[in-house]
Enzyme design. Structure first.
Site, PDB file in Angstrom:
ATOM      1  N   ILE A 105       0.951  -1.155   0.186  1.00 15.19           N
ATOM      2  CA  ILE A 105      -0.094   0.013  -0.056  1.00 15.19           C
ATOM      3  C   ILE A 105       0.879   1.367   0.094  1.00 15.19           C
ATOM      4  O   ILE A 105       2.066   1.126   0.556  1.00 15.19           O
ATOM      5  CB  ILE A 105      -0.836  -0.181   1.163  1.00 15.19           C
ATOM      6  CG1 ILE A 105      -1.993   1.080   1.199  1.00 15.19           C
ATOM      7  CG2 ILE A 105      -0.167   0.218   2.543  1.00 15.19           C
ATOM      8  CD1 ILE A 105      -3.124   0.936   2.333  1.00 15.19           C
ATOM      9  N   VAL A 147       2.134  -2.206   5.898  1.00 14.92           N
ATOM     10  CA  VAL A 147       3.257  -2.185   4.622  1.00 14.92           C
ATOM     11  C   VAL A 147       2.335  -3.148   3.553  1.00 14.92           C
ATOM     12  O   VAL A 147       2.505  -2.447   2.209  1.00 14.92           O
ATOM     13  CB  VAL A 147       4.668  -2.851   4.908  1.00 14.92           C
ATOM     14  CG1 VAL A 147       5.360  -2.782   3.716  1.00 14.92           C
ATOM     15  CG2 VAL A 147       5.078  -1.906   6.039  1.00 14.92           C
ATOM     16  N   GLU A 148       1.832  -3.828   3.761  1.00 20.25           N
ATOM     17  CA  GLU A 148       1.154  -4.888   2.794  1.00 20.25           C
ATOM     18  C   GLU A 148      -0.229  -4.284   2.248  1.00 20.25           C
ATOM     19  O   GLU A 148      -0.330  -3.824   1.065  1.00 20.25           O
ATOM     20  CB  GLU A 148       1.188  -6.358   3.033  1.00 20.25           C
ATOM     21  CG  GLU A 148       2.611  -6.932   3.312  1.00 20.25           C
ATOM     22  CD  GLU A 148       2.367  -8.155   3.677  1.00 20.25           C
ATOM     23  OE1 GLU A 148       2.059  -9.297   3.099  1.00 20.25           O
ATOM     24  OE2 GLU A 148       3.007  -8.823   4.895  1.00 20.25           O
ATOM     25  N   MET A 149      -1.499  -4.557   2.826  1.00 16.88           N
ATOM     26  CA  MET A 149      -2.510  -3.977   2.560  1.00 16.88           C
ATOM     27  C   MET A 149      -3.236  -2.836   3.324  1.00 16.88           C
ATOM     28  O   MET A 149      -4.051  -2.431   2.737  1.00 16.88           O
ATOM     29  CB  MET A 149      -3.396  -5.362   2.248  1.00 16.88           C
ATOM     30  CG  MET A 149      -2.915  -6.407   1.096  1.00 16.88           C
ATOM     31  SD  MET A 149      -4.074  -7.770   1.206  1.00 16.88           S
ATOM     32  CE  MET A 149      -5.676  -7.004   0.403  1.00 16.88           C
TER      33      MET A 149
END
Length: 341
Positions: A105, A147-149
């Site tokens: 993201i 950090v990811e979604m």
């Protein structure tokens, strides 16, 4: 044998012992003696049950799998609507994203390489450091990762309930409709269906002598005799134990500066003996999941084999043997049911 390192009888003995132990460990993947696979064709190199063929996935609810498929590509699960599960796990390209590290993201870069989602339900733990025991734990953590979604589960519930057609699908499957737990359940059902069960090597293990070529057969024999099978075994050819990266040499000293992500399992347990230890990855579909290792530092399968041979086995091998090992690894690629893509 030509190309092998000399003067290491103790290591050779331990390699043999580990290979035998691998056979015993692989028994966990075989439900019973009556269900045991036939193994390689008669007259072929034999190592019974160290590696077992995959079976088609058992799908209890096709409708739930279909719902999970829709959610897998739904960017409403991310905090800003820009990424979804398939952003890092492209099912048409090996089940990963082909990058050393993924883009999450707001353009953030993840700490480690994205592992393939294909056959991931067969792993005994999830993430490189094994911090999630189940697919459900992994899904919950990934969606919420800043950090990811970057998703917020309450916001996700509201967004999905605002979609009448999607809400209707949830209501048909779950008494309580759209909830975070049900989103996770549907996604897990979908991921459990992503099994590449009919690779050439699976067909070979079931008795088709012509399913793989001579180089691949020679590579399988080397894979077993060198001791690769002591870590990469069972039905997923990996994914069922942790191992230190650099058993026979200091991989990180050669590679360069060490970061927190390189500590692996240590970040979960805090035990010094777990530093630089990672979940052994599956080798299924490995030919299509470059770049390799937790750090995504190795661009080709040929190079990855050389790293493993040097730092995990401490061996010297010939170019011909590397080519044979690669030929074997290439036979581990299979496909999921096309309707799941």
């Amino acid at each position: 044998m030509n190309g092998l390192s000399a003067g290491r009888p103790l290591r050779a003995a331990w390699t043999g012992i580990l290979a035998l132990l691998a056979v015993a460990c692989a028994e966990r993947d075989v439900p019973s003696a009556a269900a045991a696979p036939p193994g390689p064709p008669a007259g072929e190199f034999q190592l019974p049950r160290a590696i077992t063929p995959l079976q088609p996935p058992a799908i209890d609810s096709p409708a739930k799998v279909e719902l999970g498929k829709a959610l897998f590509g739904d960017s409403r699960l991310s905090g800003d609507g820009t990424v979804n599960c398939s952003s890092c796990h492209d099912l048409g390209a090996g089940g990963d994203d082909g990058r050393p590290r993924s883009i999450g993201i707001a353009g953030q870069i993840t700490a480690v390489n994205a592992p393939t989602v294909l056959n991931s339900a067969l792993n005994f733990a999830q993430f490189w450091d094994g911090r999630a025991r189940t697919l459900e734990e992994q899904i919950r953590a990934t969606v919420a990762s800043p950090v990811e979604m970057g998703g917020d589960w309450h916001a996700i519930e509201r967004a999905l309930r605002a979609d009448p057609a999607l809400e209707q699908r949830f209501d048909a499957l779950y008494e309580d409709g759209v909830t975070a737990a049900n989103v996770i359940d549907a996604l897990a059902a979908y991921v459990r269906a992503l099994v590449t069960w009919d690779s050439p090597f699976d067909r070979y293990l079931r008795g088709d002598a012509d399913a793989i070529g001579a180089d691949a057969k020679a590579g399988f024999e080397l894979f077993t005799r060198f001791g690769c099978v002591s870590c990469h075994q069972g039905r997923n050819i990996g994914g069922n134990l942790f191992q230190r990266f650099g058993v026979m040499g200091d991989y990180f000293a050669t590679r360069g500066p060490v970061g927190t992500a390189d500590y692996g399992r240590y970040n979960v347990t805090g035990r010094e003996e777990d530093r630089y230890t990672f979940k052994v990855p599956t080798l299924r579909n490995v030919a299509g999941t470059a770049p390799y290792f937790h750090d995504g530092s190795t661009a080709t399968l040929d190079q990855a084999v050389r790293v493993m041979v040097e730092y995990q086995l401490g061996r010297l091998v010939t170019p011909e043997q590397i080519a044979q090992l690669v030929a074997f690894l290439e036979t581990l690629s299979g496909e999921v049911d096309g309707e799941l893509l």
